[in-house]
Design a protein around this motif. Structure first.
Motif, PDB file in Angstrom:
ATOM      1  N   GLY A 149       0.815  -1.225   0.000  1.00  0.00           N
ATOM      2  CA  GLY A 149       0.000   0.000   0.000  1.00  0.00           C
ATOM      3  C   GLY A 149       0.843   1.266   0.000  1.00  0.00           C
ATOM      4  O   GLY A 149       0.592   2.189  -0.779  1.00  0.00           O
ATOM      5  N   ASP A 150       1.858   1.303   0.865  1.00  0.00           N
ATOM      6  CA  ASP A 150       2.694   2.511   0.960  1.00  0.00           C
ATOM      7  C   ASP A 150       3.438   2.779  -0.354  1.00  0.00           C
ATOM      8  O   ASP A 150       3.503   3.913  -0.813  1.00  0.00           O
ATOM      9  CB  ASP A 150       3.724   2.365   2.092  1.00  0.00           C
ATOM     10  N   ALA A 151       4.005   1.717  -0.931  1.00  0.00           N
ATOM     11  CA  ALA A 151       4.783   1.899  -2.173  1.00  0.00           C
ATOM     12  C   ALA A 151       3.884   2.417  -3.295  1.00  0.00           C
ATOM     13  O   ALA A 151       4.270   3.315  -4.057  1.00  0.00           O
ATOM     14  CB  ALA A 151       5.438   0.587  -2.589  1.00  0.00           C
ATOM     15  N   TYR A 209       1.078   4.115  -2.985  1.00  0.00           N
ATOM     16  CA  TYR A 209       0.678   5.492  -2.658  1.00  0.00           C
ATOM     17  C   TYR A 209       1.820   6.465  -2.984  1.00  0.00           C
ATOM     18  O   TYR A 209       1.608   7.506  -3.609  1.00  0.00           O
ATOM     19  CB  TYR A 209       0.313   5.551  -1.179  1.00  0.00           C
ATOM     20  N   ARG A 210       3.030   6.092  -2.596  1.00  0.00           N
ATOM     21  CA  ARG A 210       4.189   6.948  -2.869  1.00  0.00           C
ATOM     22  C   ARG A 210       4.424   7.087  -4.376  1.00  0.00           C
ATOM     23  O   ARG A 210       4.800   8.144  -4.858  1.00  0.00           O
ATOM     24  CB  ARG A 210       5.453   6.379  -2.212  1.00  0.00           C
ATOM     25  N   TYR A 211       4.209   5.987  -5.093  1.00  0.00           N
ATOM     26  CA  TYR A 211       4.376   6.041  -6.547  1.00  0.00           C
ATOM     27  C   TYR A 211       3.433   7.105  -7.114  1.00  0.00           C
ATOM     28  O   TYR A 211       3.841   7.971  -7.894  1.00  0.00           O
ATOM     29  CB  TYR A 211       4.079   4.675  -7.181  1.00  0.00           C
ATOM     30  N   LEU A 266       1.914   9.631  -5.613  1.00  0.00           N
ATOM     31  CA  LEU A 266       2.263  10.997  -5.186  1.00  0.00           C
ATOM     32  C   LEU A 266       3.482  11.517  -5.939  1.00  0.00           C
ATOM     33  O   LEU A 266       3.523  12.688  -6.330  1.00  0.00           O
ATOM     34  CB  LEU A 266       2.551  11.026  -3.680  1.00  0.00           C
ATOM     35  N   SER A 267       4.457  10.635  -6.153  1.00  0.00           N
ATOM     36  CA  SER A 267       5.674  11.082  -6.841  1.00  0.00           C
ATOM     37  C   SER A 267       5.395  11.407  -8.302  1.00  0.00           C
ATOM     38  O   SER A 267       6.185  12.072  -8.957  1.00  0.00           O
ATOM     39  CB  SER A 267       6.785  10.031  -6.739  1.00  0.00           C
ATOM     40  N   ARG A 268       4.256  10.935  -8.818  1.00  0.00           N
ATOM     41  CA  ARG A 268       3.857  11.262 -10.202  1.00  0.00           C
ATOM     42  C   ARG A 268       2.855  12.409 -10.222  1.00  0.00           C
ATOM     43  O   ARG A 268       2.080  12.571 -11.153  1.00  0.00           O
ATOM     44  CB  ARG A 268       3.254  10.026 -10.875  1.00  0.00           C
ATOM     45  N   GLN A 299      -5.202   8.013  -3.113  1.00  0.00           N
ATOM     46  CA  GLN A 299      -5.815   7.000  -2.229  1.00  0.00           C
ATOM     47  C   GLN A 299      -6.863   6.185  -2.990  1.00  0.00           C
ATOM     48  O   GLN A 299      -6.942   4.959  -2.866  1.00  0.00           O
ATOM     49  CB  GLN A 299      -6.455   7.688  -1.018  1.00  0.00           C
ATOM     50  N   ASP A 300      -7.681   6.885  -3.782  1.00  0.00           N
ATOM     51  CA  ASP A 300      -8.705   6.184  -4.581  1.00  0.00           C
ATOM     52  C   ASP A 300      -8.049   5.219  -5.567  1.00  0.00           C
ATOM     53  O   ASP A 300      -8.505   4.095  -5.761  1.00  0.00           O
ATOM     54  CB  ASP A 300      -9.559   7.190  -5.371  1.00  0.00           C
ATOM     55  N   VAL A 333      -5.130   3.799  -5.390  1.00  0.00           N
ATOM     56  CA  VAL A 333      -4.529   2.642  -4.708  1.00  0.00           C
ATOM     57  C   VAL A 333      -5.622   1.613  -4.405  1.00  0.00           C
ATOM     58  O   VAL A 333      -5.443   0.409  -4.627  1.00  0.00           O
ATOM     59  CB  VAL A 333      -3.787   3.080  -3.418  1.00  0.00           C
ATOM     60  N   ILE A 344       2.191  -1.952  -9.475  1.00  0.00           N
ATOM     61  CA  ILE A 344       2.473  -0.610  -9.998  1.00  0.00           C
ATOM     62  C   ILE A 344       2.037  -0.504 -11.460  1.00  0.00           C
ATOM     63  O   ILE A 344       1.535   0.533 -11.894  1.00  0.00           O
ATOM     64  CB  ILE A 344       3.973  -0.247  -9.810  1.00  0.00           C
ATOM     65  N   ALA A 398      10.763  18.359  -7.695  1.00  0.00           N
ATOM     66  CA  ALA A 398       9.314  18.077  -7.712  1.00  0.00           C
ATOM     67  C   ALA A 398       8.554  19.292  -8.248  1.00  0.00           C
ATOM     68  O   ALA A 398       7.610  19.152  -9.034  1.00  0.00           O
ATOM     69  CB  ALA A 398       8.834  17.711  -6.314  1.00  0.00           C
ATOM     70  N   MET A 422      11.408   8.056 -15.407  1.00  0.00           N
ATOM     71  CA  MET A 422      11.265   7.508 -14.053  1.00  0.00           C
ATOM     72  C   MET A 422      10.806   6.058 -14.085  1.00  0.00           C
ATOM     73  O   MET A 422      11.185   5.258 -13.246  1.00  0.00           O
ATOM     74  CB  MET A 422      10.300   8.364 -13.222  1.00  0.00           C
ATOM     75  N   LEU A 456      16.615  11.550 -12.562  1.00  0.00           N
ATOM     76  CA  LEU A 456      15.210  11.107 -12.606  1.00  0.00           C
ATOM     77  C   LEU A 456      15.086   9.614 -12.351  1.00  0.00           C
ATOM     78  O   LEU A 456      14.163   9.160 -11.688  1.00  0.00           O
ATOM     79  CB  LEU A 456      14.590  11.456 -13.965  1.00  0.00           C
ATOM     80  N   TYR A 516      15.660   9.130  -8.650  1.00  0.00           N
ATOM     81  CA  TYR A 516      14.549   9.764  -7.927  1.00  0.00           C
ATOM     82  C   TYR A 516      13.282   8.900  -7.999  1.00  0.00           C
ATOM     83  O   TYR A 516      12.591   8.716  -7.001  1.00  0.00           O
ATOM     84  CB  TYR A 516      14.299  11.143  -8.548  1.00  0.00           C
ATOM     85  N   ALA A 558      11.672   7.356  -4.510  1.00  0.00           N
ATOM     86  CA  ALA A 558      10.357   7.863  -4.106  1.00  0.00           C
ATOM     87  C   ALA A 558       9.414   6.711  -3.775  1.00  0.00           C
ATOM     88  O   ALA A 558       8.701   6.741  -2.771  1.00  0.00           O
ATOM     89  CB  ALA A 558       9.760   8.735  -5.214  1.00  0.00           C
ATOM     90  N   VAL A 559       9.431   5.669  -4.594  1.00  0.00           N
ATOM     91  CA  VAL A 559       8.530   4.523  -4.386  1.00  0.00           C
ATOM     92  C   VAL A 559       8.970   3.718  -3.162  1.00  0.00           C
ATOM     93  O   VAL A 559       8.156   3.273  -2.361  1.00  0.00           O
ATOM     94  CB  VAL A 559       8.507   3.614  -5.638  1.00  0.00           C
ATOM     95  N   GLN A 563       7.637  11.520   0.423  1.00  0.00           N
ATOM     96  CA  GLN A 563       6.293  10.989   0.167  1.00  0.00           C
ATOM     97  C   GLN A 563       5.871  10.151   1.371  1.00  0.00           C
ATOM     98  O   GLN A 563       6.523   9.155   1.676  1.00  0.00           O
ATOM     99  CB  GLN A 563       6.285  10.089  -1.088  1.00  0.00           C
ATOM    100  N   PRO A 564       4.796  10.540   2.034  1.00  0.00           N
ATOM    101  CA  PRO A 564       4.363   9.757   3.190  1.00  0.00           C
ATOM    102  C   PRO A 564       3.738   8.443   2.750  1.00  0.00           C
ATOM    103  O   PRO A 564       3.370   8.276   1.590  1.00  0.00           O
ATOM    104  CB  PRO A 564       3.311  10.665   3.830  1.00  0.00           C
ATOM    105  N   GLY A 565       3.610   7.502   3.680  1.00  0.00           N
ATOM    106  CA  GLY A 565       2.890   6.266   3.373  1.00  0.00           C
ATOM    107  C   GLY A 565       1.397   6.509   3.457  1.00  0.00           C
ATOM    108  O   GLY A 565       0.950   7.628   3.759  1.00  0.00           O
ATOM    109  N   LEU A 566       0.626   5.464   3.205  1.00  0.00           N
ATOM    110  CA  LEU A 566      -0.840   5.579   3.281  1.00  0.00           C
ATOM    111  C   LEU A 566      -1.257   5.949   4.711  1.00  0.00           C
ATOM    112  O   LEU A 566      -0.770   5.328   5.659  1.00  0.00           O
ATOM    113  CB  LEU A 566      -1.466   4.223   2.966  1.00  0.00           C
ATOM    114  N   VAL A 607      -6.992   5.213   5.912  1.00  0.00           N
ATOM    115  CA  VAL A 607      -7.188   4.866   4.493  1.00  0.00           C
ATOM    116  C   VAL A 607      -6.798   3.405   4.262  1.00  0.00           C
ATOM    117  O   VAL A 607      -7.488   2.663   3.558  1.00  0.00           O
ATOM    118  CB  VAL A 607      -6.351   5.794   3.574  1.00  0.00           C
TER     119      VAL A 607
END
Lengths: 187, 91
Positions: free
Chosen positions: A11-13, A15-17, A19-21, A29-30, A32, A57, A123, A142, B51, B54, B58-59, B66-69, B73
């Motif tokens: 889940g975290d990975a 979500y971070r993916y 956000l980083s995009r 969140q939706d 994911v 991913i 960013a 990326m 890039l 990065y 990031a992932v 980038q925070p986790g979920l 949620v």
């Protein structure tokens, strides 16, 4: 691993993916959630050739592209041409020569990425690109997708892709130069 | 001789698709004579490296950018997944 454990493990990975995009947190969140539900439905398609995270991913990326494909198509080429000509005219004169030559970036890319302030500038610079350029550029640089795959995903010709990637690189190089590498004492 | 503006486009294109040998040759000749375009080439390659790194960090959450979920949620998603599992005929 049961599907609930997927959420815990990946889940975290995911979500971070997102956000980083440059997807906003609520949409991320939706997306994911949609990704996990789609994965559950299609789990028999997971061949095990890639890691579960890579597979998930891939699903998430497709869902993100589904949302912005329409926006990319709607972005008029006139706007994009105008954007490019402004940037190009700032960089090159009428005969195609550099107005001011680019200054060498003396910083090791790996070292500079360790600095939070630089990552924030990066960013911000990525966020300033029009969504079509940003998407094509991020998929290429990326995610490491090849040009053929990006053309297929975005439903664009190879010629359009070369131009979009060039524009993105030009603008990003300019933005990073102005906001980081060429600022005295920062790099 | 090609202009710096043309060379800038070709340098970018060469990162995504091999150029014809004649184009590569003219590009190389331009680069030999133009220090600005050599700098631009190094910058373009540096951006690619930046890039690439990065995207991975990031992932992986190697930085705190980038925070986790959020917990609520994560629980909500688990609830939805649980419901979906129940609805699957074979489970």
């Amino acid at each position: 691993m049961n599907p609930e454990e997927w959420v815990e493990a990946y889940g975290d990975a995911l979500y971070r993916y997102a956000l980083s995009r440059h997807v906003d947190p609520m949409s991320a969140q939706d997306l994911v959630q949609e990704t996990f539900l789609a994965a559950l439905k299609n789990q028999d398609r997971f061949s095990g050739k890639s890691s579960p995270q890579t597979w998930l991913i891939g699903i998430l990326r497709n869902k993100m592209l589904d949302r912005i494909r329409k926006e990319i198509r709607l972005q008029s080429s006139a706007d994009m041409d105008q954007t490019l000509s402004v940037v190009e005219n700032e960089i090159f004169d009428a005969s195609g020569r550099w107005r001011t030559g680019p200054q060498a970036w003396e910083t090791d890319p790996h070292v500079v990425l360790e600095r939070k302030e630089f990552r924030e500038v990066l960013a911000k610079c990525l966020g300033s690109l029009p969504v079509s350029l940003r998407t094509a550029f991020m998929l290429r640089e990326m995610d490491g997708l090849d040009a053929q795959e990006i053309c297929k995903q975005l439903d664009i010709s190879a010629t359009n892709l070369w131009v979009m990637l060039h524009r993105a690189r030009l603008r990003l190089r300019n933005c990073l130069g102005v906001n980081w590498f060429e600022r005295k004492g920062e790099a | 001789m090609r202009s710096c503006k043309d060379v800038s486009f070709l340098l970018s294109r060469s990162l995504d698709r091999p150029l014809p040998w004649t184009t590569r040759l003219s590009l190389r000749m331009h680069l030999m004579m133009c220090s600005f375009c050599r700098v631009a080439r190094r910058q373009t390659l540096a951006m690619r490296e930046i890039l690439n790194v990065y995207g991975g960090t990031a992932v992986a959450g190697e930085t705190e950018d980038q925070p986790g979920l959020p917990d609520e949620v994560r629980e909500r998603i688990k609830d939805h997944v649980r419901e979906a599992v129940k609805e699957q005929p074979d489970c």
